[in-house]
Design an enzyme around this catalytic site. Structure first.
Site, PDB file in Angstrom:
ATOM      1  N   ASP B  64      47.028  45.601  38.662  1.00  0.00           N
ATOM      2  CA  ASP B  64      47.012  44.630  37.855  1.00  0.00           C
ATOM      3  C   ASP B  64      46.330  44.968  36.646  1.00  0.00           C
ATOM      4  OD1 ASP B  64      45.635  43.107  39.334  1.00  0.00           O
ATOM      5  OD2 ASP B  64      46.218  41.254  38.639  1.00  0.00           O
ATOM      6  N   HIS B  65      44.796  44.933  36.373  1.00  0.00           N
ATOM      7  CA  HIS B  65      44.031  45.656  35.388  1.00  0.00           C
ATOM      8  C   HIS B  65      43.912  47.457  35.739  1.00  0.00           C
ATOM      9  CE1 HIS B  65      42.547  41.851  35.367  1.00  0.00           C
ATOM     10  NE2 HIS B  65      42.718  41.033  36.576  1.00  0.00           N
TER      11      HIS B  65
END
Lengths: 301, 301
Positions: B64-65
């Site tokens: 998610d990064h």
């Protein structure tokens, strides 16, 4: 069969267009075909139940066809999926996915089963009692396969009026459906086709993207009910097809015509065009049964 | 400084929420911080010019990064970018990006320069005449850095009335701005602070996500103007912080208070919560200057 287009534009995800991904519903399977960036959001928007996806088919390793896969796998993990996930795609896919799982120290708690493809010939890659999936080798800049989804011939249907008239014991219904002749309650041999009807014609769907114009695949998709064939360019840019190993709308239509397909669905449009209706107009100069894919569109056949 | 939040929710991209990514505009730089899936579409929606991004900072290798990074790099290539792109992130990032370029046989025509991070101590990783960027080692399940963006002290401002009264030759203005005493046209030594004003206070921004509560970083961010600190959980789920190495809103606020930050921006909310305003309510029990990040929101400071 039901085909839900999640994305059908080429190259990059944009504000209102998505790269390639589609869900084919066939005999209770939900097959995910390609998985560009943003596919998991498109699955949500199209209200497709994540847990029903058990098989993912990746045509080739250009980003617009698979950059959403690692995120989807990761989301399945966060949703505490337990069901096996089968992934069919070019060699290298396993390495890139497992490297990312290793780097994030995030291993799936479900089984991730890779079926890596390397053959340049068509192969049967999935089969159960009702469906078969074959690869369709395509001509592109990197190793690429389309996929042919075929229903198997179903069972014969009972003609219930005829069955009752012939006074056949219910115990024989199964054999009748399987095509056998049976004895009735009076000991007379009843011919199968006197009391049954042929099964519905099995349906088939071929996904061919990305690919240059290539007649070699025609024998594999001969008579297919629905052909999805990429058409990246309109005629005015047809000169780009050879260099980029993509097809024009007219080339896609020519393949559909020569393969005697029931219907042609166009997609993988270059984002340089504002009006995709021209793809249909051009394809229809060659083949009459043309439809345009668009993100979120559903085809039932 | 201007901070444009592209995504600030944890775990997975969803229909209306995006994983972590933000753009910090500081002294004409556009620094992209983290790059979850869908970041390139968020950049388009927020009308941020792709070509102005020359430096990308990746905190850690949870999807998610950074799952949107490879797609963004690929899109830069398709847009025929020529300008160098610098990427700062954990060791392993170069391998995963180059593997995907190799598999797609799609090498960038611009220079892709990886600055892989391995140190557990804060490091200066970028510097020009106006800005410095330092890593902030964070405590998470995998190797993670936050980033501290600091303007350098600027030049002193001329107090033009005083300068004219003192009859100083224009040739000395440069030296005055640099803080030197100079001679005026009459040969008298003029003290610098008699004719100049101090430069504006340099601003600073600290990005801290993802991280467990950890006071070790406080000396690094002491007195920061704006602190973005993850707050994945509300108090009712604070028991999950330790296991997942995330922070609650109250923990984020405690760090802001102890670091004497000017302002705290909360983000990285778990998607389990429907109402993010509770994060602000809880944080304000500890620290008064709290703002909530949200996708598309812009902070100017």
């Amino acid at each position: 069969m039901k085909l839900n287009i999640l994305g059908c534009y080429s190259a990059t995800p944009r504000t209102f267009t998505n790269p390639t991904s589609q869900v084919l519903e066939i005999n209770n399977h939900l097959f995910l075909i390609d998985c560009g960036e943003g596919t998991q959001v498109q699955l949500r928007k199209n209200k497709i139940k994540f847990s029903r996806i058990k098989h993912i088919f990746i045509s080739h390793l250009h980003g617009d066809h698979y950059f959403g896969l690692v995120g989807l796998i990761s989301t399945f993990r966060l949703l505490t999926r337990e069901v096996d996930l089968h992934i069919y795609g070019p060699k290298g896919l396993k390495e890139v996915i497992t490297l990312q799982m290793k780097l994030s120290d995030s291993w799936t708690n479900y089984q991730l089963i890779f079926h890596e493809l390397t053959s340049k010939d068509s192969e049967l890659i999935f089969e159960d009692d009702k469906v078969e999936v074959y690869t369709i080798p395509l001509q592109h800049r990197v190793y690429t396969n389309g996929f042919l989804f075929k229903e198997k011939e179903g069972e014969r249907k009972l003609d219930m009026n005829a069955v009752r008239n012939e006074d056949i014991n219910q115990a024989y219904y199964r054999k009748l459906k399987q095509g056998f002749d049976v004895e009735n309650n009076k000991g007379k041999l009843v011919k199968n086709d006197a009391v049954t009807l042929p099964p519905p014609k099995p349906k088939s769907y071929a996904f061919c993207s990305d690919t240059a114009y290539d007649e070699a695949k025609i024998p594999l998709i001969k008579g297919v009910d629905v052909l999805y064939h990429e058409s990246t360019f309109l005629e005015k840019n047809a000169n780009l097809c050879e260099k980029t190993k993509h097809s024009s709308a007219i080339q896609a239509a020519t393949i559909a015509k020569k393969a005697n397909a029931g219907k042609l669905i166009l997609g993988h449009y270059s984002t340089r065009y504002d009006d995709i209706s021209l793809f249909k107009t051009e394809a229809e100069t060659v083949f009459s049964h043309v439809e345009l894919a668009d993100d979120g569109k559903i085809f039932e056949f």
